[in-house]
Design a protein around this motif. Structure first.
Motif, PDB file in Angstrom:
ATOM      1  N   GLN A  88     -35.950  65.981  -7.026  1.00 35.55           N
ATOM      2  CA  GLN A  88     -34.670  65.941  -6.320  1.00 35.55           C
ATOM      3  C   GLN A  88     -34.185  64.493  -6.234  1.00 35.55           C
ATOM      4  O   GLN A  88     -34.952  63.563  -6.423  1.00 35.55           O
ATOM      5  N   VAL A  89     -32.895  64.376  -5.955  1.00 31.93           N
ATOM      6  CA  VAL A  89     -32.323  63.045  -5.757  1.00 31.93           C
ATOM      7  C   VAL A  89     -32.135  62.827  -4.271  1.00 31.93           C
ATOM      8  O   VAL A  89     -31.641  63.701  -3.554  1.00 31.93           O
ATOM      9  N   GLU A  90     -32.562  61.658  -3.815  1.00 33.52           N
ATOM     10  CA  GLU A  90     -32.375  61.319  -2.411  1.00 33.52           C
ATOM     11  C   GLU A  90     -31.616  60.005  -2.317  1.00 33.52           C
ATOM     12  O   GLU A  90     -31.500  59.261  -3.285  1.00 33.52           O
ATOM     13  N   ILE A  91     -31.087  59.743  -1.131  1.00 29.50           N
ATOM     14  CA  ILE A  91     -30.276  58.542  -0.969  1.00 29.50           C
ATOM     15  C   ILE A  91     -30.709  57.783   0.274  1.00 29.50           C
ATOM     16  O   ILE A  91     -31.045  58.362   1.304  1.00 29.50           O
ATOM     17  N   THR A  92     -30.718  56.475   0.133  1.00 35.28           N
ATOM     18  CA  THR A  92     -30.892  55.579   1.274  1.00 35.28           C
ATOM     19  C   THR A  92     -29.682  54.660   1.275  1.00 35.28           C
ATOM     20  O   THR A  92     -29.644  53.659   0.563  1.00 35.28           O
ATOM     21  N   PRO A  93     -28.646  55.037   2.014  1.00 37.14           N
ATOM     22  CA  PRO A  93     -27.356  54.346   1.858  1.00 37.14           C
ATOM     23  C   PRO A  93     -27.242  53.017   2.585  1.00 37.14           C
ATOM     24  O   PRO A  93     -26.161  52.446   2.647  1.00 37.14           O
ATOM     25  N   ASP A  94     -28.340  52.487   3.088  1.00 40.25           N
ATOM     26  CA  ASP A  94     -28.248  51.268   3.900  1.00 40.25           C
ATOM     27  C   ASP A  94     -27.587  50.105   3.168  1.00 40.25           C
ATOM     28  O   ASP A  94     -26.781  49.397   3.730  1.00 40.25           O
ATOM     29  N   SER A 123     -32.424  57.576  -5.514  1.00 44.26           N
ATOM     30  CA  SER A 123     -33.714  57.593  -6.186  1.00 44.26           C
ATOM     31  C   SER A 123     -34.138  59.039  -6.423  1.00 44.26           C
ATOM     32  O   SER A 123     -33.648  59.964  -5.773  1.00 44.26           O
ATOM     33  N   GLU A 124     -35.041  59.204  -7.367  1.00 41.86           N
ATOM     34  CA  GLU A 124     -35.524  60.533  -7.697  1.00 41.86           C
ATOM     35  C   GLU A 124     -36.888  60.712  -7.051  1.00 41.86           C
ATOM     36  O   GLU A 124     -37.763  59.849  -7.141  1.00 41.86           O
ATOM     37  N   THR A 125     -37.075  61.847  -6.405  1.00 47.40           N
ATOM     38  CA  THR A 125     -38.362  62.113  -5.777  1.00 47.40           C
ATOM     39  C   THR A 125     -39.344  62.611  -6.832  1.00 47.40           C
ATOM     40  O   THR A 125     -38.961  62.969  -7.946  1.00 47.40           O
ATOM     41  N   SER A 126     -40.601  62.658  -6.450  1.00 47.98           N
ATOM     42  CA  SER A 126     -41.616  63.119  -7.393  1.00 47.98           C
ATOM     43  C   SER A 126     -41.418  64.583  -7.748  1.00 47.98           C
ATOM     44  O   SER A 126     -41.864  65.046  -8.787  1.00 47.98           O
ATOM     45  N   SER A 127     -40.717  65.309  -6.876  1.00 46.32           N
ATOM     46  CA  SER A 127     -40.481  66.721  -7.179  1.00 46.32           C
ATOM     47  C   SER A 127     -39.119  66.962  -7.838  1.00 46.32           C
ATOM     48  O   SER A 127     -38.699  68.104  -7.992  1.00 46.32           O
TER      49      SER A 127
END
Ligand code: SF4
Length: 92
Positions: A52-58, A46-50
């Motif tokens: 960057q790309v973040e991941i939640t690999p669950d 997902s893309e953060t509001s700032s």
């Protein structure tokens, strides 16, 4: 067993283990990394509001797409082994 067979087994166990995927810290994501927010079939990226790309690999389906698109460029790191799976378990 021959070395090749051992390597194959290790590869198999690694691929079958649940990956722990991490994204390298970045100010601005690469095109491929940003594309993962649309491509990942499990919606892990997902893309953060700032921006960057973040991941939640669950819920990762281990489809390997992000590995193909992002690991070579160093955008993401797949960390092995994790919790009892992987190469150390095989040799241990
Ligand atoms: Fe998403 Fe596939 Fe990467 Fe898992 S391996 S995070 S499902 S793109």
């Amino acid at each position: 067993a021959r070395v090749e067979e051992k390597l194959f087994q290790n590869r198999y166990l690694v691929d079958a283990g649940k990956p722990h995927i991490a994204i390298r810290p970045h100010e601005k994501p690469s095109e491929n990394l940003l594309a993962m927010t649309r491509i990942c079939p499990a919606g892990c990226y997902s893309e953060t509001s700032s921006g960057q790309v973040e991941i939640t690999p669950d819920g990762c389906l281990e489809c390997g797409t992000c590995r193909v698109l992002c690991e070579v460029a160093g955008d993401v790191v797949w960390n092995y082994p994790r919790g009892g799976f992987g190469i150390l378990f095989k040799f241990g």
